[in-house]
Design a protein around this motif. Sequence first.
Motif, PDB file in Angstrom:
ATOM      1  N   ASP A 158       0.784  -1.097   0.011  1.00  0.00           N
ATOM      2  CA  ASP A 158      -0.022   0.001  -0.005  1.00  0.00           C
ATOM      3  C   ASP A 158       0.595   1.264   0.185  1.00  0.00           C
ATOM      4  O   ASP A 158       0.675   2.121  -0.619  1.00  0.00           O
ATOM      5  N   PRO A 159       1.743   1.412   0.764  1.00  0.00           N
ATOM      6  CA  PRO A 159       2.578   2.659   0.905  1.00  0.00           C
ATOM      7  C   PRO A 159       3.298   2.990  -0.391  1.00  0.00           C
ATOM      8  O   PRO A 159       3.399   4.089  -0.846  1.00  0.00           O
ATOM      9  N   MET A 160       3.970   1.924  -1.126  1.00  0.00           N
ATOM     10  CA  MET A 160       4.625   2.128  -2.167  1.00  0.00           C
ATOM     11  C   MET A 160       3.643   2.623  -3.223  1.00  0.00           C
ATOM     12  O   MET A 160       4.171   3.538  -4.087  1.00  0.00           O
ATOM     13  N   LEU A 161       2.573   2.015  -3.541  1.00  0.00           N
ATOM     14  CA  LEU A 161       1.665   2.457  -4.372  1.00  0.00           C
ATOM     15  C   LEU A 161       1.074   3.639  -4.164  1.00  0.00           C
ATOM     16  O   LEU A 161       1.092   4.627  -5.164  1.00  0.00           O
ATOM     17  N   ALA A 162       0.627   3.964  -3.166  1.00  0.00           N
ATOM     18  CA  ALA A 162       0.322   5.137  -2.789  1.00  0.00           C
ATOM     19  C   ALA A 162       1.169   6.426  -2.956  1.00  0.00           C
ATOM     20  O   ALA A 162       0.637   7.503  -3.445  1.00  0.00           O
ATOM     21  N   ALA A 163       2.387   6.066  -2.781  1.00  0.00           N
ATOM     22  CA  ALA A 163       3.494   7.408  -2.737  1.00  0.00           C
ATOM     23  C   ALA A 163       3.455   7.302  -4.554  1.00  0.00           C
ATOM     24  O   ALA A 163       4.149   8.629  -4.666  1.00  0.00           O
ATOM     25  N   ALA A 164       3.064   6.336  -5.295  1.00  0.00           N
ATOM     26  CA  ALA A 164       3.219   6.808  -6.861  1.00  0.00           C
ATOM     27  C   ALA A 164       2.015   7.435  -7.163  1.00  0.00           C
ATOM     28  O   ALA A 164       1.951   7.516  -8.414  1.00  0.00           O
ATOM     29  N   GLY A 165       1.027   7.559  -6.343  1.00  0.00           N
ATOM     30  CA  GLY A 165      -0.195   8.080  -6.864  1.00  0.00           C
ATOM     31  C   GLY A 165      -1.305   7.198  -7.184  1.00  0.00           C
ATOM     32  O   GLY A 165      -2.232   7.698  -8.044  1.00  0.00           O
TER      33      GLY A 165
END
Length: 374
Positions: A158-165
């Motif tokens: 989740d954090p990896m994907l959220a940081a990418a928008g």
Amino acid sequence: MSNLLTTTTLNRRRMLQISAAGVALSAIGMNTRAFAQSGPVRWVSPRGSLEVVDDFAYWVAKRMGYFGDLDTSVEAGPPDATAAIKLVDQNQSDFGYPSPGVLSLGLEQGMKLKSVFHIMAGDVFDFAFQKGKAPADLKGMEGMTIVLGSAGWQSIADPMLAAAGVDLSTIKYVEVAGWGQSLAQGQADAALTWEGLRAQWRGQGFDFDYLLGKNASVFPANSFVIRAKDLDDPALVETYTKYLRGWSMGLEFGWLNPAAATQIAMDEFPGLATQMDPATAVESLMQQSGLMHAHWDKRGKWGLHLEDSWQSYFDAIHKIGQISQPLKAGDVVTNALIDGANDFDHAKVKADAEGFELRDEYKAVDIAAIEATL
């Protein structure tokens, strides 16, 4: 993408329910004492298996005597991503090895844990895709179905994907025991994986394309955690520092001679030879060792935490609601044991690494060729 066998579809509520579930105190045959106080220093893997080259530094330290007279033990642990921190919290293990996401779930539940040795200073986590189906970047994963080996891994993705928008509401997670095989069979769009396993999967015949976390993410990855209260016990601090010194020496040995470190790790698990030939195994180790040595210009010591990196991560997971209260990196990580852990005879380790006798199959591994692929 149906007919996934032995799977659980995950959402945030399901992920947190699983993460909050207790691990039975008998899960790996342990009682409730703190082991370093009356027995070996015990470390639990987050993978549910020890049959990998990932823990090479431990096996090197054991083979080369870097732990001295310290009694140590490693356990595979239950195949639950959050088991390692639960067992530490419940006094069933002295050290756990969680990702920052899994650690944050424990802190959210009130576990009093402290990260004392940052192994993976770069983001070790990757996403795998069927050949020719990888998007250009993480943002392109919006709307995908992602297979995970454990529900708790959603806290990693989740954090990896959220940081990418990425809009996380568009992502469907599915928990699958054989998640790599599920991806290979076309039962999902992507699978979470990590450096080291990437090479191992290739050795098992999985020909995937990847988006590499080390290229797409600035977040930290797995570290060693203990009970925070143990830092108040001088005897335990001395024991843990000596223990981490052994790991540091093993890490340095592996950095200097990855073929030798791989041979040592593979010797512990002969069955791995059916999954990886020597070149693939060395590649697996080197994929990980590079991240263990990441940001060396700022760190310069094995296990050192970079607080700004951790703070950026905690800010990001608070923003997406993975934790309800903000965290301060200085309250979660400490470098108090790092100087002692790195206080060893570097010249001796160098001599040990350079003088280690390789078998012919490891002498034949082309280290330079592997380095060019990392």
